[in-house]
Design a protein around this motif. Structure first.
Motif, PDB file in Angstrom:
ATOM      1  N   ALA A   1       0.706  -1.379  -0.041  1.00 30.81           N
ATOM      2  CA  ALA A   1      -0.574  -0.377   0.019  1.00 30.81           C
ATOM      3  C   ALA A   1       0.703   1.192  -0.120  1.00 30.81           C
TER       4      ALA A   1
ATOM      5  N   TRP B   1       2.781   1.913  -3.577  1.00 27.93           N
ATOM      6  CA  TRP B   1       1.679   1.930  -4.560  1.00 27.93           C
ATOM      7  C   TRP B   1       1.009   3.265  -4.424  1.00 27.93           C
ATOM      8  N   GLY B   2       1.083   4.053  -3.387  1.00 30.49           N
ATOM      9  CA  GLY B   2       0.584   5.183  -3.067  1.00 30.49           C
ATOM     10  C   GLY B   2      -0.630   5.068  -3.211  1.00 30.49           C
ATOM     11  N   HIS B   3      -1.278   4.444  -1.728  1.00 24.30           N
ATOM     12  CA  HIS B   3      -2.657   3.565  -2.310  1.00 24.30           C
ATOM     13  C   HIS B   3      -3.792   4.994  -1.551  1.00 24.30           C
ATOM     14  N   ASP B   4      -5.141   5.155  -1.050  1.00 20.60           N
ATOM     15  CA  ASP B   4      -5.614   6.195  -0.778  1.00 20.60           C
ATOM     16  C   ASP B   4      -6.161   6.091   0.774  1.00 20.60           C
TER      17      ASP B   4
ATOM     18  N   SER C   1      -8.763  -1.987   0.096  1.00 21.61           N
ATOM     19  CA  SER C   1      -8.332  -0.607  -0.346  1.00 21.61           C
ATOM     20  C   SER C   1      -7.907  -1.209  -1.439  1.00 21.61           C
ATOM     21  N   GLU C   2      -8.353   0.023  -2.496  1.00 21.05           N
ATOM     22  CA  GLU C   2      -8.342  -0.648  -3.959  1.00 21.05           C
ATOM     23  C   GLU C   2      -7.476  -0.087  -5.001  1.00 21.05           C
ATOM     24  N   VAL C   3      -6.635  -0.262  -5.542  1.00 22.49           N
ATOM     25  CA  VAL C   3      -5.211   0.971  -6.963  1.00 22.49           C
ATOM     26  C   VAL C   3      -5.669   0.508  -7.795  1.00 22.49           C
ATOM     27  N   ARG C   4      -4.783   0.892  -8.341  1.00 22.03           N
ATOM     28  CA  ARG C   4      -4.929   1.214  -9.918  1.00 22.03           C
ATOM     29  C   ARG C   4      -3.712   0.662 -10.538  1.00 22.03           C
ATOM     30  N   LEU C   5      -2.773  -0.002 -11.026  1.00 20.15           N
ATOM     31  CA  LEU C   5      -2.022  -0.833 -10.918  1.00 20.15           C
ATOM     32  C   LEU C   5      -1.905  -0.846 -13.488  1.00 20.15           C
TER      33      LEU C   5
ATOM     34  N   LYS D   1      -7.189  -2.718 -11.575  1.00 21.04           N
ATOM     35  CA  LYS D   1      -7.997  -3.093 -10.499  1.00 21.04           C
ATOM     36  C   LYS D   1      -6.950  -4.422  -9.620  1.00 21.04           C
TER      37      LYS D   1
ATOM     38  N   GLU E   1       4.040  -7.885  -6.818  1.00 14.99           N
ATOM     39  CA  GLU E   1       4.143  -7.360  -8.562  1.00 14.99           C
ATOM     40  C   GLU E   1       4.509  -7.692  -9.701  1.00 14.99           C
TER      41      GLU E   1
END
Length: 190
Positions: free
Chosen positions: A30, A33-36, A47-51, A55, A170
């Protein structure tokens, strides 16, 4: 869509314990990846991130280790995720501290968190990334050993293993578990 589920126990008392190495990896991902931020969802911290346009979900079940599958199962059902799209990161007593091992599927190997995931996902066919925590050197019961913090001499291996585990996650997202196994299984400690 893919998901990474780190196993552990909620609360400050368990924060830095051996059993929580899965949470530690998810926290490091997290941050990387700089999640919110995590929010309470699916009986866990989510948490949800976009890479790269994909998603990716991060989940830390808050049901305690032995019921981890409830949170993962709820997330999988909501997003219609196949077990093969859920990577589970957790501790392994049979690996030396700091060593990693990936698997594409398998039994629980006696790990209660994995037993719960198998039951709730209805399948053994989910990828795993195991991080070694070693066995107790004394006759200490495993149940109390996994709830202890890492010894200072283990800490450098564990910090490196967490970082290497993030690299492995990753790689899984980009190329799959076979490539993770080829690169990380059987090698020296992280």
């Amino acid at each position: 869509m893919k998901a990474i589920v780190g196993l552990g126990n909620p609360g400050r008392d368990y924060e830095k314990t051996r059993h929580n190495i899965g949470f530690m990896v998810v926290d490091q991902l997290a941050e990387r990846w700089g999640h919110d931020g995590f929010k309470a969802k699916f009986q866990g911290l989510f948490s949800e991130v976009r890479l790269g346009g994909q998603k990716v979900f991060l989940l830390k079940p808050q049901t305690y280790m032995n019921l981890s599958g409830q949170a993962a199962g709820a997330m999988a059902a909501f997003y219609k995720l196949a077990p093969e799209d859920i990577l589970v990161v957790y501790d392994d007593l049979d690996l030396p501290p700091g060593k990693l091992r990936g698997r594409t599927k398998g039994s629980s190997g006696g790990h209660n968190g994995i037993k719960s995931l198998i039951a709730c996902l209805g399948s053994e066919n989910f990828p795993r990334l195991k991080l070694g925590i070693g066995r107790p050197v004394s006759r200490q019961p495993s149940a109390s050993y996994v709830l202890e913090s890492f010894r200072s001499e283990e800490q450098v291996h564990i910090e490196k293993a967490i970082d290497t585990a993030c690299d492995a996650v990753e790689l899984w997202l980009e190329q799959g578990m076979i490539e993770v196994m080829n690169r990380f299984n059987g090698g020296e400690k992280a």
